[in-house]
Write an enzyme that holds these catalytic residues in place. Structure first.
Site, mmCIF file in Angstrom:
data_model
loop_
_atom_site.group_PDB
_atom_site.id
_atom_site.type_symbol
_atom_site.label_atom_id
_atom_site.label_comp_id
_atom_site.label_asym_id
_atom_site.label_seq_id
_atom_site.Cartn_x
_atom_site.Cartn_y
_atom_site.Cartn_z
ATOM 1 N N LYS A 87 0.851 -1.211 0.000
ATOM 2 C CA LYS A 87 0.000 0.000 0.000
ATOM 3 C C LYS A 87 0.881 1.253 0.000
ATOM 4 O O LYS A 87 0.416 2.370 0.131
ATOM 5 C CB LYS A 87 -0.902 0.018 1.239
ATOM 6 C CG LYS A 87 -2.036 -0.984 1.217
ATOM 7 C CD LYS A 87 -3.056 -0.697 2.322
ATOM 8 C CE LYS A 87 -2.665 -1.303 3.629
ATOM 9 N NZ LYS A 87 -3.720 -1.162 4.677
ATOM 10 N N LYS A 135 3.058 2.007 2.316
ATOM 11 C CA LYS A 135 3.243 2.503 3.688
ATOM 12 C C LYS A 135 4.403 1.759 4.367
ATOM 13 O O LYS A 135 4.636 0.583 4.111
ATOM 14 C CB LYS A 135 1.974 2.248 4.521
ATOM 15 C CG LYS A 135 0.769 3.129 4.154
ATOM 16 C CD LYS A 135 -0.367 2.875 5.163
ATOM 17 C CE LYS A 135 -1.531 3.829 5.004
ATOM 18 N NZ LYS A 135 -2.547 3.633 6.059
HETATM 19 N N1 C2G Z 1 -9.296 6.276 10.308
HETATM 20 C C1 C2G Z 1 -10.215 7.209 10.787
HETATM 21 N N2 C2G Z 1 -9.790 8.433 11.145
HETATM 22 C C2 C2G Z 1 -8.480 8.765 11.068
HETATM 23 C C3 C2G Z 1 -7.533 7.814 10.606
HETATM 24 C C4 C2G Z 1 -7.969 6.561 10.231
HETATM 25 O O1 C2G Z 1 -11.424 6.921 10.861
HETATM 26 N N3 C2G Z 1 -8.098 10.020 11.440
HETATM 27 C C5 C2G Z 1 -9.797 4.948 9.914
HETATM 28 C C6 C2G Z 1 -9.598 4.652 8.427
HETATM 29 O O2 C2G Z 1 -10.632 5.259 7.646
HETATM 30 C C7 C2G Z 1 -9.665 3.131 8.412
HETATM 31 C C8 C2G Z 1 -9.062 2.750 9.784
HETATM 32 O O3 C2G Z 1 -9.083 3.945 10.587
HETATM 33 O O4 C2G Z 1 -11.020 2.712 8.362
HETATM 34 C C9 C2G Z 1 -7.636 2.266 9.669
HETATM 35 O O5 C2G Z 1 -6.891 3.264 8.978
HETATM 36 P P1 C2G Z 1 -5.447 2.828 8.367
HETATM 37 O O6 C2G Z 1 -4.688 2.105 9.391
HETATM 38 O O7 C2G Z 1 -4.875 4.036 7.698
HETATM 39 O O8 C2G Z 1 -5.890 1.747 7.287
HETATM 40 P P2 C2G Z 1 -5.894 1.887 5.698
HETATM 41 O O9 C2G Z 1 -4.520 2.180 5.219
HETATM 42 O O10 C2G Z 1 -6.991 2.798 5.353
HETATM 43 O O11 C2G Z 1 -6.196 0.363 5.257
HETATM 44 O O12 C2G Z 1 -8.293 -3.109 2.825
HETATM 45 C C10 C2G Z 1 -8.469 -1.853 3.449
HETATM 46 C C11 C2G Z 1 -7.165 -1.279 3.916
HETATM 47 O O13 C2G Z 1 -6.380 -2.244 4.595
HETATM 48 C C12 C2G Z 1 -7.433 -0.074 4.818
#
Ligand code: C2G
Length: 140
Positions: free
Chosen positions: A44, A46
């Site tokens: 991704k 990251k």
């Molecule tokens: N999130 C949130 N508010 C934030 C940061 C993150 O609501 N300020 C939510 C994201 O929308 C997500 C969850 O926290 O639903 C996890 O975020 P990440 O760890 O950044 O995950 P992501 O990279 O979005 O991976 O298959 C789907 C992916 O694996 C999602």
């Protein structure tokens, strides 16, 4: 038992993550978190601070989380939902529309993100703090 599932990297857990985990749990009574493996996270684009095992251990200590499974690829979601008899899929609205293909298998919910916080922001601000400290040491 009404099962809910959500997916993510969850690195450097913060209030945005806690908010979505709490709200996801409110849609049922058992929350599965499919946690991105280190390899999938790299895919991704990251770079996580904590390893998968560390991130898993932290998530398992959060009271809203009932089970953590690995997220190894984009294509596993339908199988995860069917195999675990999941009723609700929840994720942040930054993904709105991306997982509508799950609608025949479960309710699909996109929730508002928590403003003003992100893992990237934490890393940036900690980096700035470390640089400022190093600079002060150099001047002392
Ligand atoms: N999130 C949130 N508010 C934030 C940061 C993150 O609501 N300020 C939510 C994201 O929308 C997500 C969850 O926290 O639903 C996890 O975020 P990440 O760890 O950044 O995950 P992501 O990279 O979005 O991976 O298959 C789907 C992916 O694996 C999602």
């Amino acid at each position: 038992m009404k099962k809910v599932i959500t997916y993510g990297t969850f690195d450097l857990i913060h209030r945005g993550h806690i908010n979505i985990l709490r709200r996801a749990k409110d849609f049922g009574d058992y929350l599965i978190v499919a946690l991105s493996t280190d390899e999938f996270t790299a895919g991704k684009g990251k770079q996580t601070y904590y390893t998968y095992e560390e991130r898993k251990q932290i998530l398992e200590a959060i009271k809203y989380v009932d089970e953590v499974i690995p997220e190894t690829c984009w294509e596993q979601k339908i199988d995860d939902v069917v195999r675990n008899q999941v009723s609700v899929f929840v994720i942040g609205e930054d993904w709105r529309g991306r997982f509508d293909f799950l609608a025949p298998y479960c309710k699909v919910v996109y929730l508002p993100r928590t403003e003003g916080i992100s893992t990237t922001q934490i890393k940036t601000e900690l980096g700035a703090l470390a640089s400022a400290k190093k600079k002060r040491r150099g001047q002392a």
